[in-house]
Design a protein around this motif. Sequence first.
Motif, PDB file in Angstrom:
ATOM      1  N   ARG A 163      83.486 -14.730   4.808  1.00  0.00           N
ATOM      2  CA  ARG A 163      84.583 -14.608   3.839  1.00  0.00           C
ATOM      3  C   ARG A 163      85.198 -15.971   3.545  1.00  0.00           C
ATOM      4  O   ARG A 163      85.564 -16.253   2.395  1.00  0.00           O
ATOM      5  N   ARG A 164      85.297 -16.821   4.539  1.00  0.00           N
ATOM      6  CA  ARG A 164      85.858 -18.163   4.304  1.00  0.00           C
ATOM      7  C   ARG A 164      84.940 -18.984   3.402  1.00  0.00           C
ATOM      8  O   ARG A 164      85.406 -19.743   2.545  1.00  0.00           O
ATOM      9  N   ILE A 165      83.642 -18.863   3.607  1.00  0.00           N
ATOM     10  CA  ILE A 165      82.703 -19.548   2.707  1.00  0.00           C
ATOM     11  C   ILE A 165      82.863 -19.009   1.286  1.00  0.00           C
ATOM     12  O   ILE A 165      82.933 -19.779   0.316  1.00  0.00           O
ATOM     13  N   ALA A 166      82.927 -17.704   1.155  1.00  0.00           N
ATOM     14  CA  ALA A 166      82.995 -17.085  -0.170  1.00  0.00           C
ATOM     15  C   ALA A 166      84.234 -17.515  -0.936  1.00  0.00           C
ATOM     16  O   ALA A 166      84.161 -17.864  -2.126  1.00  0.00           O
ATOM     17  N   VAL A 167      85.398 -17.502  -0.286  1.00  0.00           N
ATOM     18  CA  VAL A 167      86.621 -17.857  -1.010  1.00  0.00           C
ATOM     19  C   VAL A 167      86.638 -19.345  -1.344  1.00  0.00           C
ATOM     20  O   VAL A 167      87.117 -19.740  -2.416  1.00  0.00           O
ATOM     21  N   THR A 168      86.098 -20.180  -0.461  1.00  0.00           N
ATOM     22  CA  THR A 168      86.047 -21.614  -0.764  1.00  0.00           C
ATOM     23  C   THR A 168      85.093 -21.879  -1.918  1.00  0.00           C
ATOM     24  O   THR A 168      85.388 -22.681  -2.825  1.00  0.00           O
ATOM     25  N   TYR A 169      83.943 -21.235  -1.898  1.00  0.00           N
ATOM     26  CA  TYR A 169      82.967 -21.329  -2.995  1.00  0.00           C
ATOM     27  C   TYR A 169      83.629 -20.941  -4.317  1.00  0.00           C
ATOM     28  O   TYR A 169      83.542 -21.665  -5.325  1.00  0.00           O
ATOM     29  N   ASP A 170      84.298 -19.797  -4.321  1.00  0.00           N
ATOM     30  CA  ASP A 170      84.935 -19.327  -5.547  1.00  0.00           C
ATOM     31  C   ASP A 170      86.047 -20.257  -6.014  1.00  0.00           C
ATOM     32  O   ASP A 170      86.205 -20.508  -7.217  1.00  0.00           O
ATOM     33  N   PHE A 171      86.837 -20.763  -5.068  1.00  0.00           N
ATOM     34  CA  PHE A 171      87.955 -21.638  -5.433  1.00  0.00           C
ATOM     35  C   PHE A 171      87.442 -22.913  -6.088  1.00  0.00           C
ATOM     36  O   PHE A 171      87.958 -23.345  -7.135  1.00  0.00           O
ATOM     37  N   VAL A 172      86.424 -23.524  -5.498  1.00  0.00           N
ATOM     38  CA  VAL A 172      85.878 -24.751  -6.094  1.00  0.00           C
ATOM     39  C   VAL A 172      85.227 -24.434  -7.436  1.00  0.00           C
ATOM     40  O   VAL A 172      85.373 -25.200  -8.402  1.00  0.00           O
TER      41      VAL A 172
END
Length: 558
Positions: A317-326
């Motif tokens: 989930r942390r990877i996913a939200v960081t991916y989406d934010f960038v």
Amino acid sequence: MHRLLVPLLLAAACSPVSAPPSTAPTRSRYPGNLTKARPLTHAERTSFAETSRYADVVQFIDSLRSLGGDMHVGSIGKTTEGRDIPFVVASRPRVDTPEEAKRLGRPIVYVQANIHAGEVEGKEALQALLRDLLFDNHVNVLDSVVLIAIPIYNADGNERFAPQERNRTEQNGPALVGTRANAQGFDLNRDYIKAEAPETVASLAMFKAWDPDVFVDLHTTDGSYHGYALTYAPSLNPAAMFTAPYTHDTLLVALRQRMADLDGFYVFDYGNFPREQGAPTAWETYDARPRFGTNYYGLRGRISVLSEAYSHDPFLRRIAVTYDFVAELLSFVAANADDIVDLSREAATRTTGWGNDPATARQIPIRSTIESKYSGPVRVEDVVRTGDTVRYEAGLPLGVRRTGGVRTIEMPVYDRFAPSLSVAFPFAYAFPRDVGDSLVKRLVMHGVLVDQLDRPLETPVTTFTIDSTSVAAQPFQKHRERRLFGTWGASTPRTLPEGTYLVRTGQPLGILAIYLLEPLSDDGFVDWNVLDAWANEHTYPVVRIVHPVRAQLHPVTN
């Protein structure tokens, strides 16, 4: 802009059993290990049980190239232990040099991960995003921006793998991660002013060469149980006056809405709850001093954004939200490219104009205090303190269990700083050759322009009288920080001899120069002991030239 990928429905498939139901990235554009793209990151190949080692990142970048990724690959410099710090420049058309990038007239976005090498999701998200952008056959952000990606900035710290319980005590996996500090024991996100680590020196050289319009630094939170998948901050320093208001009030507001509407994630201004018993009573951001990278970059007159994924969420989930934010940030920059390039240009032009004509300039804050502009709803995660000795989830203390419940509490939000001490914009600073041995190399490393007098100059100057000085009781980053107390006097005539160094503020980095050289600055060269040899003298060795003067000069290049 074209959406990168179809939404992903991963709910139970990829979330640990111990995680609350709300942790699944239900609408994220991140494909996880279900992607058909190749290569896979190490995290994807291990079903998010592990994070990449240095060799994995280097191999991943090599695989991007071998599979036809049209990109420029280089090294920003070497770490203490001699590892190259890889960077990738991705753009359509491809660019290989700063000059080519500038000729495109597009925003240059510099995204950095792994400055704290135990905070690992940024490293994984940035690798995956590079792959998905490079091999996307549709129009995407690479047609509108130049992306510089540094996925493994603290490479030496990354290789000091140890159990998460030791290296990242408040983080929900993976089991083995690197350390916060680099090989010298420095926190690289406290090094931007003193610039003692080779990684920082390399970063400053990249800033100087490429002059990115946007700087993004990817992190993971520590501590508070809040209800946001990711929190963010602009440069918090009030001296970042040209870009911080736009970043805070326009760019980040838009990203917050997009992340909720398009990606299914709640995000908010970075903060923590004060460590106190009972229900949280305030939401407080962090320090505004420019030793922190995003605060520092704002003083260069550019946009900067801190990203902090929620440490108690699972690794995927942390990877996913960081991916989406960038990805959302890049989409915003691409859609507003002209405005962002104009903002950079305006910051450089106005700062230079103020230095050339100080009578027209605003005062520059060099110290500040935190303040609250409003009270509002803040999402608080409910946790249960069971009183037993069970560790219910990695990164939680014994006897603490997450419930998956989130409630909203109204409280003061301290998300910005107000000036507590400001100084007038001088025309220039001057200092003699013996002081120059301590200052010139550092100033040039930051990109500040320094000149030297070709012949004596008669001009009025103001001098700072040192009344007293103090040093910190405890060392911090191998320094005992210093503070001077005193006052600037009235202007008096002086003849500055040939060879005297001048730092004119009429340059794009004039505000940064002021912050570095002012004796009362909360995070300048005085604080980091650069001028300790003169700390017990009666007068500060750097004088101000308040009004414009004509002088015969030559630039100092190193």
